[in-house]
Motif scaffolding. Structure first.
Motif, PDB file in Angstrom:
ATOM      1  N   VAL A  92       0.742  -1.449   0.002  1.00 29.63           N
ATOM      2  CA  VAL A  92      -0.014  -0.043   0.032  1.00 29.63           C
ATOM      3  C   VAL A  92       0.827   1.151   0.100  1.00 29.63           C
ATOM      4  O   VAL A  92       0.505   2.219  -0.685  1.00 29.63           O
ATOM      5  CB  VAL A  92      -0.958  -0.004   1.272  1.00 29.63           C
ATOM      6  CG1 VAL A  92      -1.701   1.305   1.426  1.00 29.63           C
ATOM      7  CG2 VAL A  92      -1.776  -1.225   1.134  1.00 29.63           C
ATOM      8  N   THR A  93       1.972   1.274   0.980  1.00 27.01           N
ATOM      9  CA  THR A  93       2.715   2.316   0.823  1.00 27.01           C
ATOM     10  C   THR A  93       3.410   2.666  -0.414  1.00 27.01           C
ATOM     11  O   THR A  93       3.544   4.037  -0.981  1.00 27.01           O
ATOM     12  CB  THR A  93       3.867   2.070   1.836  1.00 27.01           C
ATOM     13  OG1 THR A  93       3.363   1.664   3.124  1.00 27.01           O
ATOM     14  CG2 THR A  93       4.831   3.551   2.243  1.00 27.01           C
ATOM     15  N   PHE A  94       3.779   1.593  -1.143  1.00 32.00           N
ATOM     16  CA  PHE A  94       4.510   1.572  -2.630  1.00 32.00           C
ATOM     17  C   PHE A  94       3.494   2.408  -3.510  1.00 32.00           C
ATOM     18  O   PHE A  94       3.892   3.406  -4.136  1.00 32.00           O
ATOM     19  CB  PHE A  94       5.047   0.453  -2.773  1.00 32.00           C
ATOM     20  CG  PHE A  94       5.617   0.819  -4.263  1.00 32.00           C
ATOM     21  CD1 PHE A  94       6.944   0.932  -4.663  1.00 32.00           C
ATOM     22  CD2 PHE A  94       5.079   0.172  -5.375  1.00 32.00           C
ATOM     23  CE1 PHE A  94       7.453   1.122  -5.633  1.00 32.00           C
ATOM     24  CE2 PHE A  94       5.332   0.298  -6.663  1.00 32.00           C
ATOM     25  CZ  PHE A  94       6.755   0.696  -6.844  1.00 32.00           C
ATOM     26  N   LEU A  95       2.525   1.984  -3.480  1.00 33.28           N
ATOM     27  CA  LEU A  95       1.358   2.344  -4.409  1.00 33.28           C
ATOM     28  C   LEU A  95       0.950   3.662  -4.263  1.00 33.28           C
ATOM     29  O   LEU A  95       1.026   4.674  -4.992  1.00 33.28           O
ATOM     30  CB  LEU A  95       0.154   1.500  -4.437  1.00 33.28           C
ATOM     31  CG  LEU A  95       0.387  -0.023  -5.183  1.00 33.28           C
ATOM     32  CD1 LEU A  95      -0.802  -0.803  -5.047  1.00 33.28           C
ATOM     33  CD2 LEU A  95       1.101   0.125  -6.449  1.00 33.28           C
ATOM     34  N   LEU A  96       0.887   3.915  -2.828  1.00 34.46           N
ATOM     35  CA  LEU A  96       0.235   5.407  -2.544  1.00 34.46           C
ATOM     36  C   LEU A  96       1.245   6.359  -2.811  1.00 34.46           C
ATOM     37  O   LEU A  96       0.801   7.600  -3.530  1.00 34.46           O
ATOM     38  CB  LEU A  96       0.080   5.407  -0.948  1.00 34.46           C
ATOM     39  CG  LEU A  96      -0.816   6.420  -0.413  1.00 34.46           C
ATOM     40  CD1 LEU A  96      -1.999   6.227  -1.038  1.00 34.46           C
ATOM     41  CD2 LEU A  96      -0.852   6.458   0.996  1.00 34.46           C
ATOM     42  N   THR A  97       2.573   6.083  -2.503  1.00 33.85           N
ATOM     43  CA  THR A  97       3.723   7.164  -2.975  1.00 33.85           C
ATOM     44  C   THR A  97       3.625   7.502  -4.310  1.00 33.85           C
ATOM     45  O   THR A  97       3.868   8.583  -4.886  1.00 33.85           O
ATOM     46  CB  THR A  97       4.912   6.927  -2.208  1.00 33.85           C
ATOM     47  OG1 THR A  97       5.188   5.630  -2.386  1.00 33.85           O
ATOM     48  CG2 THR A  97       4.990   7.271  -0.836  1.00 33.85           C
ATOM     49  N   ARG A  98       3.543   6.198  -5.120  1.00 33.65           N
ATOM     50  CA  ARG A  98       3.790   6.363  -6.614  1.00 33.65           C
ATOM     51  C   ARG A  98       2.600   7.314  -7.070  1.00 33.65           C
ATOM     52  O   ARG A  98       2.547   7.807  -8.387  1.00 33.65           O
ATOM     53  CB  ARG A  98       3.841   4.899  -7.280  1.00 33.65           C
ATOM     54  CG  ARG A  98       5.233   4.243  -7.078  1.00 33.65           C
ATOM     55  CD  ARG A  98       6.394   5.163  -7.328  1.00 33.65           C
ATOM     56  NE  ARG A  98       7.190   5.251  -6.078  1.00 33.65           N
ATOM     57  CZ  ARG A  98       8.519   4.663  -6.289  1.00 33.65           C
ATOM     58  NH1 ARG A  98       9.123   4.527  -7.509  1.00 33.65           N
ATOM     59  NH2 ARG A  98       9.104   4.797  -5.155  1.00 33.65           N
TER      60      ARG A  98
END
Lengths: 290, 337, 537
Positions: free
Chosen positions: B22-28
């Motif tokens: 989730v963190t990865f997708l959110l920041t991208r």
């Protein structure tokens, strides 16, 4: 506890119970009064305010007076009109967010609790993952990612509340999995999905309604916090969080009214919903009163 | 006990994986292009494309994700654009500031909350009970950013009782030698009372701002727990044996009632650690929350990712600790993995 | 507004009692050092000490300016109000003792006593390495060097240890001043090379947090995002010995807190206050406020000339007559700027910025809009950078209110942080309010970046007009003063006619400080030079 809810008291009894709770508990009565006031301001406020909330109405930075009850801000807008007009947006955002999470959270949680198995595992994981995030920062991230708009604030607030709803609904549905009325429905040949929608979910409503009023307060704070740091709401839209932010820099220079009144309105709204939540809980489930 | 710990950790793994994804997708998904930032104010589109390739941002998302996970496993959380420092280093230096503030806030909330809760329980349904409820609910209804601004205005600007909101120490003091990273403890260890006084003075207002928010849940649990205990047989028995009210309350009821309160404190701690974002911003407190907010507003990926990861891990560990603690305090609880 | 000023010391004694009393002895001993210590507060933290670093921000320029030396610096003059400011027309020695300027090259003689902070002498090889680095690493430093026709390492020659020559690519009046801006710092190349790696030959990583200069201040402590502490370099001989022994730079994100700190005497100096606070502090007279109009800078409203409706010059003129200029000066700026409206239609002088010919005239705006074919107006989006909201938000609100009176419905769009630059590059925003300023104080320099059809990022309106380009090019390399003046007046007039950007005002650089602070000097880079500052008891 499940027994209390599962066999809900007859209607006349409930009314008497409500009267009893209100009479016994003046604080809850106060909360209902404040709630009525807020709803009134949200519906009729924008039509009743003395000045246009988004256009200059007089000289800038005037302290509260008979003409401008809450003073004017740095662009000469009437703070009272803005505070009242903002009620609709702030309550609207909170209601919308809570409505969304109420529907999806309850359904997901009920499915998890009622079906168990993979349903439970997947929905449980999603809730766990969301719980592990610091909620406010998650909400900030969502608004920043989805786009700077009121809708994003609503969605973000709904998402961060999802785990609470899913968990409560799951626990309650789990208890009722094999309750008498469910078994009865099964015997009449209803499908499991139908039982979930027509029997179990409606049965959870009272408990979930309590949760609604408890989370409304938090939803208002969350929305206001987001707009305080400049996310979501576009000026000149009146909104309490953004108004506190606008007034924050002028507190030190002595124009305290710009930030104080929206701040107080915000506090009053959250306060109302918190008290209301407690009160509702007393009505729905007296034994849970803590 | 060890077995339980291992099983619990294993159960937390999928949550951690979820947090990473989730963190990865959110920041991208964040708007803003780090390449445009790095390329400087006068960059051309071509210069930006070059930098994007250099940072690996032109790769498809799955490839970027693998890179990210590899870096994570090596303990590399990347570099912050805004401060120019490695994220891991900044998080480890800032975490004690947040933790110290949160603990002190919790201490404040605990002492006020428990007092209110006990009072309310002893005088159930009296005006005192209602007053406690209103006060606690008022506290949880205050937007922390508003409370903070108000406290600074009154106690620093108007009255001059509190020191300038300049972070953890007044400008002319230097930090104590690093042991725990908690200035209050480190300064005492070093025997530096002057620094201790400065650190304490700085932390009071932000800790209260944060703590006010947590009074209500603690008061509520204490009250409920006290009511349950007071109604139980052994207290009635104690009363029956002629013990004074005070003894009963302090020696028996409170002690037993505190058990659920202690575990609530754990939950409240993890909640506050995330909720102090705005408090840190208002008080220029150099914690991890303010770090994350600044980074998010600047579309600075790495610190946001690092912060959220840290909080996720902390949350899992904290829950584990609460579970284990609960087992120690109350042997009746059996943990299911 | 009045407020009780409580003496903290008295309060400490009475309130905190014994603990505070025992502290008094220590405090007195510190008093002397506090007189030599400056407490500076600002909103944003420096992210580097290396001005060549990737993404180095404006506060980082300040760190670099004080930690490093350059070959030359600018002299000093008094502005109209009697305050000290740098003198653009006089170059003074810093690391170079003297120089010999010819039409094709310039040769510098370096000071023989100059030493880096680690004690090694400053040599011409260090200068060459540093300049090579600036033109090679790309990004901002390379761009800034190019503005002075400093483009290739071959131009930089270390003749011997103390002689350094620059060969010119072309005659460019900007070359010499460009050597005194913050970018061409001299770095201790031996130290830097020892900390370079194969992947990072210019030691970008190491120099970010390890200054290797010869400057008047050394870095004592840096807690990123929180504070930077400088101490005086006692071995510095490149100018008069600085009076401040120590500078503590703290980051205070809330502007209200910064004002409170200054008003209560807890902080010494700050740039970062909203215009309203500066106006009030000026009137209260307890603090010293210095306001200097920022040279070659302009706050403007930009319109996208490539897309409808703003590709229509009549629409742009309509907006120019709809702007509530006076209200913006009053409510957004609190008078903290030089008005750039209500001037003559034909430019009479070659100064830049100068007032444009527009004034608020809603009738005329409405007529122009009808003429343009938009009698009922249209919808659009008005954008500005979230980080600069203090000024831009009230400007936008006032503008949007007036635009709605002529039928243009503008929603306000705050663009966060790094995304702003990205959006500017895309050139898709229809309507923005923004500010642009050039370090080098020439109108043609401003126009080259902001109006030229090369379409640099600062030409935020994507304005393209061959006639404009021709005038700008003519002025840059004009043979005579008369030709130059004609070209400048020509392009200013064209800028008024086509009005791709509507000038609002020239911003002030304001600084608030305690009465005890002396020696503040305005610099074009708008950062603080610690060397000239002092504190009286």
């Amino acid at each position: 506890m499940s027994a209390t809810v599962a066999s809900a008291p007859p209607k006349a009894g409930l009314l008497r119970h409500i009267r009893y709770v209100l009479g016994e508990n003046p604080v809850t009565a106060l909360a209902f009064g404040l709630f009525a006031l807020l709803v009134f301001a949200a519906i009729f406020g924008p039509a009743l305010v003395p000045y246009d909330p988004i256009a200059g109405a007089g000289p800038a930075l005037q302290p509260p007076s008979a003409k401008h009850w809450f003073g004017t801000d740095s662009l000469g807008r009437d703070v009272f009109s803005r505070v009242v007009a903002a009620t609709r947006l702030d309550l609207g955002m909170a209601f919308a967010a809570v409505a969304i999470v109420f529907v999806f959270g309850t359904l997901a949680g009920t499915a998890a609790g009622f079906f168990g198995g993979w349903w439970d595992r997947i929905i449980g994981r999603i809730a766990d993952t969301l719980m592990a995030f610091p909620l406010f920062v998650l909400a900030m991230g969502i608004v920043a990612a989805v786009g700077n708009s009121v809708e994003s604030i609503v969605i973000a607030t709904a998402i961060v509340n999802f785990p609470i709803y899913a968990r409560i609904a799951r626990a309650e549905a789990n208890i009722r999995r094999d309750a008498g009325f469910v078994e009865a429905a099964r015997l009449s040949g209803f499908s499991e999905g139908r039982i979930l929608l027509t029997e179990v979910a409606p049965n959870l409503l009272p408990i979930m309604m309590v949760q609604v009023s408890l989370t409304l307060g938090y939803a208002i704070l969350n929305c206001a916090g987001l707009s305080f740091i400049g996310l979501g709401i576009r000026p000149p839209t009146p909104e309490w969080g953004i108004m506190v932010a606008e007034g924050a820099s002028t507190i030190i220079s002595g124009e305290w009214w710009i930030a104080l009144f929206p701040g107080l309105a915000l506090m009053l709204a959250v306060f109302t919903f918190n008290l209301l939540g407690d009160g509702l809980r007393d009505i729905v489930d007296p034994r849970k009163r803590t | 006990m060890l077995g339980v710990t291992v099983r619990r950790l294993a159960a937390a793994l999928p949550t951690l994986v979820g947090v990473v994804i989730v963190t990865f997708l959110l920041t991208r998904a964040l708007p803003g292009d780090p390449a445009a930032y790095f390329a400087g104010p006068a960059a051309t589109q071509q210069a930006i494309a070059e930098i994007r390739a250099k940072l690996g941002l032109d790769q498809p998302l799955p490839v970027q994700f693998l890179d990210y996970v590899q870096d994570l496993l090596r303990g590399d959380l990347g570099l912050s654009i805004t401060t120019g420092q490695p994220v891991l280093h900044e998080l480890t230096t800032r975490l004690p500031a947040s933790a110290e503030l949160t603990l002190l806030g919790l201490l404040f909330a605990g002492s006020v909350g428990i007092t209110l809760g006990v009072l309310a329980a002893l005088k159930q349904n009296s005006w005192l009970d209602n007053l406690c409820r209103v006060v606690a609910t008022l506290g949880v209804s205050l937007p922390t950013f508003f409370t903070g601004l108000l406290l600074i205005y009154v106690f620093y600007y108007l009255l001059g009782w509190a020191p300038a909101p300049l972070g953890r120490l007044d400008a002319f003091a230097s930090p104590p030698p690093h042991v725990t990273g908690f200035y209050l403890i480190d300064s005492l260890l070093a025997g530096d009372l002057e620094t201790f006084r400065s650190a304490l003075a700085q932390i009071v207002l932000p800790a209260i701002t944060l703590g006010i928010f947590a009074v209500a849940p603690i008061a509520r649990i204490t009250r409920g727990s006290m009511l349950a205990v007071m109604g139980s047989d052994f207290i009635r028995a104690a009363r029956g044996h002629g013990l004074s009210g005070r003894t009963v309350v302090v020696a028996y009821a409170l002690r037993n009632a505190l058990l659920p309160v202690v575990t609530t404190l754990g939950m409240v701690f993890s909640f506050l650690l995330g909720a102090n974002v705005l408090v840190e911003k208002v008080f220029a407190w150099p914690g991890i929350g303010s770090y994350a907010v600044e980074a998010l507003i600047a579309s600075d990926y790495a610190p946001v990712q690092g912060f959220v990861m840290t909080m996720g891990v902390l949350y899992v560990l904290l829950n584990l600790m609460i579970d284990l603690l609960y087992q120690v305090i109350d042997p009746r609880v059996r943990l299911e993995a | 507004m009045p407020h009780p000023k409580t003496d903290r010391r008295t309060l400490l004694k009475s309130g905190a009692g014994a603990a505070a009393l025992s502290a008094v002895g220590i405090r007195n001993a510190e008093a002397q050092s506090r007189r030599e210590t400056l407490l500076l507060i600002s909103e944003n933290p420096p992210n580097s000490t290396d001005i060549h670093g990737v993404g180095a921000n404006r506060p980082a320029y300040e760190a670099s300016w004080n930690l490093y030396d350059r070959l030359m610096t600018f002299g000093v003059k008094k502005d109209a109000a009697g305050n000290e400011m740098y003198d653009y027309n006089s170059l003074k020695p810093e690391l170079a003792e003297e120089w010999n300027l010819t039409p094709t090259s310039v040769t510098f003689k370096l000071r023989r006593d100059a030493k880096f902070q680690d004690g090694t002498p400053v040599t011409a090889q260090d200068v060459k390495w540093s300049f090579d680095r600036a033109v090679t690493v790309g990004g901002f430093p390379t761009f800034q060097m190019r503005a002075g026709s400093l483009e290739k390492p071959e131009q930089f020659v270390a003749v011997d240890d103390h002689t350094f020559r620059i060969d010119f690519l072309r005659a460019d009046k900007l070359t010499m001043p460009d050597l005194a801006v913050p970018v061409p710092v001299v770095i201790n190349s031996g130290l830097a090379k020892r900390n370079a790696t194969a992947q990072d030959p210019w030691a970008m990583d190491w120099l970010r947090s390890n200054p290797a200069g010869s400057g008047a201040y050394r870095l004592e402590r840096w807690v990123p995002g929180q504070e930077m502490v400088f101490i005086r370099n006692e071995a510095w001989t490149q100018g008069p010995k600085p009076s401040l022994a120590r500078v503590i730079w703290r980051i205070v994100p809330q502007s209200g807190n910064r004002r409170a700190l200054l008003e209560r005497g807890d902080a010494d100096i700050s740039f970062d206050l909203p215009p309203k606070d500066f106006q009030e502090l000026q009137n209260a007279r307890r603090l010293k406020i210095v306001s200097t109009p920022v040279e070659n800078a302009l706050q403007y409203i930009g319109m996208n000339c490539q897309k409808p409706p703003f590709n229509n010059v009549k629409v742009r003129q309509a907006v120019a007559f709809a702007v509530p200029y006076e209200r913006i000066m009053e409510q957004a700026l609190f008078g903290q700027g030089v008005p750039m409206f209500g001037g003559p239609a034909d430019p009479a002088k070659i100064e830049w910025p100068q007032p444009g010919p527009f004034r608020t005239d809603l009738e005329r705006a409405k007529a122009l809009l009808t003429e343009a074919g938009y009698p009922n107006g249209f919808e659009t989006k008005l954008s500005f950078a979230l980080g600069l909201a203090t000024i831009n938000e009230p400007i936008s609100l006032a503008l949007a209110e007036n635009l709605s009176r002529i039928g243009i419905r503008a929603t306000i769009n705050k663009v966060p942080g790094a995304n702003w630059r990205n959006e500017l590059l895309k050139k898709e925003m229809p309507l923005i309010t923004n500010t642009f300023g050039g370090w080098l104080n020439y109108p043609d320099y401003f126009f080259y970046w902001a109006y030229h059809g090369q379409d640099a990022v600062f030409n935020t309106m994507s304005y393209k007009n061959p006639a404009m380009d021709a005038l700008i090019d003519r002025s840059r390399f004009a043979a005579s003063q008369g030709d130059y003046e004609a070209a400048v007046k020509g392009f200013v007039k064209l800028a008024w006619e086509d009005v791709p950007r509507i000038p609002l005002f020239q911003p002030y650089l304001n600084v608030a400080m305690q009465q005890s602070i002396q020696g503040y000097r305005y610099w074009f880079h708008r950062q603080l030079d610690y060397r000239t500052l002092s504190k009286t008891a």
